[in-house]
Design an enzyme around this catalytic site. Structure first.
Site, PDB file in Angstrom:
ATOM      1  N   CYS A   1       0.832  -1.210   0.000  1.00 36.78           N
ATOM      2  CA  CYS A   1       0.000   0.000   0.000  1.00 36.78           C
ATOM      3  C   CYS A   1       0.862   1.253   0.000  1.00 36.78           C
ATOM      4  O   CYS A   1       1.427   1.624   1.035  1.00 36.78           O
ATOM      5  CB  CYS A   1      -0.915  -0.032   1.222  1.00 36.78           C
ATOM      6  SG  CYS A   1      -1.924   1.454   1.411  1.00 36.78           S
TER       7      CYS A   1
ATOM      8  N   CYS B   1      -0.332   4.071   2.234  1.00 36.10           N
ATOM      9  CA  CYS B   1      -0.041   3.826   3.652  1.00 36.10           C
ATOM     10  C   CYS B   1       1.434   4.051   3.958  1.00 36.10           C
ATOM     11  O   CYS B   1       1.785   4.663   4.957  1.00 36.10           O
ATOM     12  CB  CYS B   1      -0.377   2.384   4.045  1.00 36.10           C
ATOM     13  SG  CYS B   1      -1.977   1.820   3.487  1.00 36.10           S
ATOM     14  N   ASP B   2       2.311   3.524   3.110  1.00 37.05           N
ATOM     15  CA  ASP B   2       3.716   3.410   3.480  1.00 37.05           C
ATOM     16  C   ASP B   2       4.684   4.264   2.667  1.00 37.05           C
ATOM     17  O   ASP B   2       5.867   4.341   3.021  1.00 37.05           O
ATOM     18  CB  ASP B   2       4.160   1.937   3.353  1.00 37.05           C
ATOM     19  CG  ASP B   2       3.384   1.037   4.297  1.00 37.05           C
ATOM     20  OD1 ASP B   2       2.909   1.549   5.323  1.00 37.05           O
ATOM     21  OD2 ASP B   2       3.253  -0.161   4.007  1.00 37.05           O
TER      22      ASP B   2
HETATM   23  P1  FAD Z   1      -9.981  -5.862   7.675  1.00 37.79           P
HETATM   24  O1  FAD Z   1      -9.108  -4.938   8.455  1.00 37.79           O
HETATM   25  O2  FAD Z   1      -9.340  -6.680   6.614  1.00 37.79           O
HETATM   26  O3  FAD Z   1     -10.703  -6.820   8.736  1.00 37.79           O
HETATM   27  C1  FAD Z   1     -11.551  -7.852   8.364  1.00 37.79           C
HETATM   28  C2  FAD Z   1     -11.542  -8.896   9.448  1.00 37.79           C
HETATM   29  O4  FAD Z   1     -12.637  -9.785   9.259  1.00 37.79           O
HETATM   30  C3  FAD Z   1     -10.287  -9.753   9.479  1.00 37.79           C
HETATM   31  O5  FAD Z   1      -9.813  -9.848  10.780  1.00 37.79           O
HETATM   32  C4  FAD Z   1     -10.794 -11.105   8.972  1.00 37.79           C
HETATM   33  O6  FAD Z   1     -10.070 -12.192   9.470  1.00 37.79           O
HETATM   34  C5  FAD Z   1     -12.196 -11.090   9.538  1.00 37.79           C
HETATM   35  N1  FAD Z   1     -13.043 -12.080   8.868  1.00 37.79           N
HETATM   36  C6  FAD Z   1     -13.115 -12.358   7.542  1.00 37.79           C
HETATM   37  N2  FAD Z   1     -13.994 -13.364   7.312  1.00 37.79           N
HETATM   38  C7  FAD Z   1     -14.483 -13.713   8.544  1.00 37.79           C
HETATM   39  C8  FAD Z   1     -15.411 -14.712   8.970  1.00 37.79           C
HETATM   40  N3  FAD Z   1     -16.018 -15.539   8.105  1.00 37.79           N
HETATM   41  N4  FAD Z   1     -15.666 -14.831  10.297  1.00 37.79           N
HETATM   42  C9  FAD Z   1     -15.072 -13.997  11.188  1.00 37.79           C
HETATM   43  N5  FAD Z   1     -14.175 -13.041  10.837  1.00 37.79           N
HETATM   44  C10 FAD Z   1     -13.880 -12.902   9.523  1.00 37.79           C
HETATM   45  N6  FAD Z   1      -4.726   1.673   5.974  1.00 37.79           N
HETATM   46  C11 FAD Z   1      -4.516   2.922   6.436  1.00 37.79           C
HETATM   47  O7  FAD Z   1      -5.453   3.729   6.468  1.00 37.79           O
HETATM   48  N7  FAD Z   1      -3.282   3.292   6.896  1.00 37.79           N
HETATM   49  C12 FAD Z   1      -2.207   2.461   6.927  1.00 37.79           C
HETATM   50  O8  FAD Z   1      -1.094   2.846   7.327  1.00 37.79           O
HETATM   51  C13 FAD Z   1      -2.418   1.133   6.464  1.00 37.79           C
HETATM   52  N8  FAD Z   1      -1.387   0.240   6.470  1.00 37.79           N
HETATM   53  C14 FAD Z   1      -1.622  -1.045   6.060  1.00 37.79           C
HETATM   54  C15 FAD Z   1      -0.572  -1.958   6.153  1.00 37.79           C
HETATM   55  C16 FAD Z   1      -0.790  -3.282   5.775  1.00 37.79           C
HETATM   56  C17 FAD Z   1       0.352  -4.258   5.876  1.00 37.79           C
HETATM   57  C18 FAD Z   1      -2.070  -3.692   5.323  1.00 37.79           C
HETATM   58  C19 FAD Z   1      -2.310  -5.123   4.938  1.00 37.79           C
HETATM   59  C20 FAD Z   1      -3.110  -2.776   5.213  1.00 37.79           C
HETATM   60  C21 FAD Z   1      -2.899  -1.446   5.577  1.00 37.79           C
HETATM   61  N9  FAD Z   1      -3.912  -0.498   5.493  1.00 37.79           N
HETATM   62  C22 FAD Z   1      -3.709   0.769   5.974  1.00 37.79           C
HETATM   63  C23 FAD Z   1      -5.233  -0.824   4.938  1.00 37.79           C
HETATM   64  C24 FAD Z   1      -6.225  -1.084   6.077  1.00 37.79           C
HETATM   65  O9  FAD Z   1      -5.655  -2.017   6.954  1.00 37.79           O
HETATM   66  C25 FAD Z   1      -7.536  -1.604   5.521  1.00 37.79           C
HETATM   67  O10 FAD Z   1      -8.053  -0.680   4.578  1.00 37.79           O
HETATM   68  C26 FAD Z   1      -8.562  -1.795   6.646  1.00 37.79           C
HETATM   69  O11 FAD Z   1      -8.042  -2.621   7.669  1.00 37.79           O
HETATM   70  C27 FAD Z   1      -9.847  -2.416   6.112  1.00 37.79           C
HETATM   71  O12 FAD Z   1     -10.697  -2.628   7.192  1.00 37.79           O
HETATM   72  P2  FAD Z   1     -11.877  -3.701   7.168  1.00 37.79           P
HETATM   73  O13 FAD Z   1     -12.511  -3.597   8.511  1.00 37.79           O
HETATM   74  O14 FAD Z   1     -12.714  -3.494   5.985  1.00 37.79           O
HETATM   75  O15 FAD Z   1     -11.192  -5.113   6.968  1.00 37.79           O
END
Ligand code: FAD
Length: 311
Positions: free
Chosen positions: A136, A139-140
């Site tokens: 990303c 992000c980085d």
């Molecule tokens: P997620 O954070 O992906 O969470 C979804 C969760 O649901 C996961 O824990 C998953 O295991 C769980 N899940 C899925 N299916 C099931 C199921 N069937 N039952 C139970 N649980 C389930 N964004 C920023 O704004 N700033 C940053 O600096 C940044 N750095 C990042 C660095 C990295 C390495 C990564 C990978 C991403 C980064 N991002 C950053 C992006 C950010 O993390 C995502 O945009 C954000 O976390 C998305 O949130 P979400 O809640 O949609 O999903």
């Protein structure tokens, strides 16, 4: 038979925890399933987050997620660190089955299962995540000032990442397996016109080099001749796509061509009454913690209004 909950949330990232916070403050006593192995979502795999508002000195990803969870729990959200393995969302009462076979029933469901970055599948890729390897640029990118960076991929995202990274980098080399890019004409032209960007076509990364625990460079293989060469780099951005976690919902909800859940934007309503979706499982464009938290809040409010109308 289990009690019928007002709302069950699937997913423990910024979208799920924020939806839980809003639902809990609305006295809905939400139950959140947050995965058995990946509690806290994508931000738990990173260290410093510098672009989540409210933290002028940045915040550690796992700490931010623990705080979001604690804030939702403070208002009565209940968390279970387990996976939902099957769902029936079609009826008025939704049924969700956890990994032990227990069926949970709810009037409303919020889906916040996120999406996963596609990986190259090479040794050192995971180990050097946050140590030179990233998925990303938004992000980085800021951490990569004056570095020589490699971007892998040939689509719009790869071009966007490469162009964005030239703000910080000394040089950006785009590595692509084919001789032509999949990216749109406009994105290609922007990248071709940028002096800092060069291209390694017909090339694939076959090795990610670990130099004292940090990225030291990559080895490339020419896909036509098989010839190997090394490319020194201290940054590697992998931009080969994302996979929304939507297998559970296939056949019940509308998914777009890439598998993202279709909602009635700007609301979080899906085509099924009482089923809402938020965060990266919906969003192919922004994919940020703050946007996921924002749509999580919207899902909490949408669910609250839906339940109020039922009463
Ligand atoms: P997620 O954070 O992906 O969470 C979804 C969760 O649901 C996961 O824990 C998953 O295991 C769980 N899940 C899925 N299916 C099931 C199921 N069937 N039952 C139970 N649980 C389930 N964004 C920023 O704004 N700033 C940053 O600096 C940044 N750095 C990042 C660095 C990295 C390495 C990564 C990978 C991403 C980064 N991002 C950053 C992006 C950010 O993390 C995502 O945009 C954000 O976390 C998305 O949130 P979400 O809640 O949609 O999903």
């Amino acid at each position: 038979m289990s009690e019928i909950r007002e709302v069950v949330i699937i997913g423990s990232g910024p979208a799920g925890y924020t939806a839980a916070l809003y639902a809990a403050r609305a006295q809905l006593k939400p139950l959140l399933f947050g995965s058995s192995i990946f509690v806290g979502g994508s931000l738990t795999t990173t260290t410093e987050v510098e672009n989540f508002p409210g933290f002028p000195d940045g915040v550690d990803g796992p700490v931010l997620m623990e705080n979001m969870r604690a804030q939702a729990e403070k208002f009565g959200a209940e968390m279970i660190d387990d996976d939902i393995v099957s769902v029936d969302l079609t009826g008025e009462i939704k049924k969700l089955t956890d990994s032990e076979g227990t069926v949970h029933r709810a009037k409303a469901v919020i889906i916040a299962t996120g999406s996963g970055y596609r990986k190259l599948g090479l040794p050192n890729e995971e180990k050097l995540s946050g140590r030179g390897v990233s998925w990303c640029a938004t992000c980085d990118g800021f951490f990569f000032r004056d570095r020589d960076i490699v971007v892998v991929g040939g689509g719009d995202t790869a071009m966007e990442e490469a162009t964005f990274l030239t703000r910080f980098a000394r040089s950006v080399t785009v590595v692509h397996r084919r001789s032509t890019l999949r990216a749109s004409q406009a994105m290609r032209n922007r990248a071709f016109a940028d002096d800092k960007i060069s291209f390694a076509f017909d090339s694939e990364i076959v090795e990610i080099k670990d130099e004292n625990g940090m990225l030291g460079g990559v080895a490339l293989r020419d896909t036509l001749t098989g010839e190997l060469r090394e490319l020194a780099a201290t940054g590697l951005f992998i931009a080969i796509g994302h996979d929304p976690r939507t297998e559970l919902f296939t056949g019940q909800l509308d998914l777009d061509a890439e598998g993202y859940i279709v909602v009635e934007a700007p609301s979080t309503r899906t085509k099924l009454p009482g089923v809402f979706a938020a965060g990266d499982v919906v969003d192919r464009t922004y994919r940020q913690a703050i946007t996921a938290a924002g749509t999580g809040a919207a899902a909490g409010l949408d669910a609250e209004r839906y339940l109020a109308d039922l009463a």
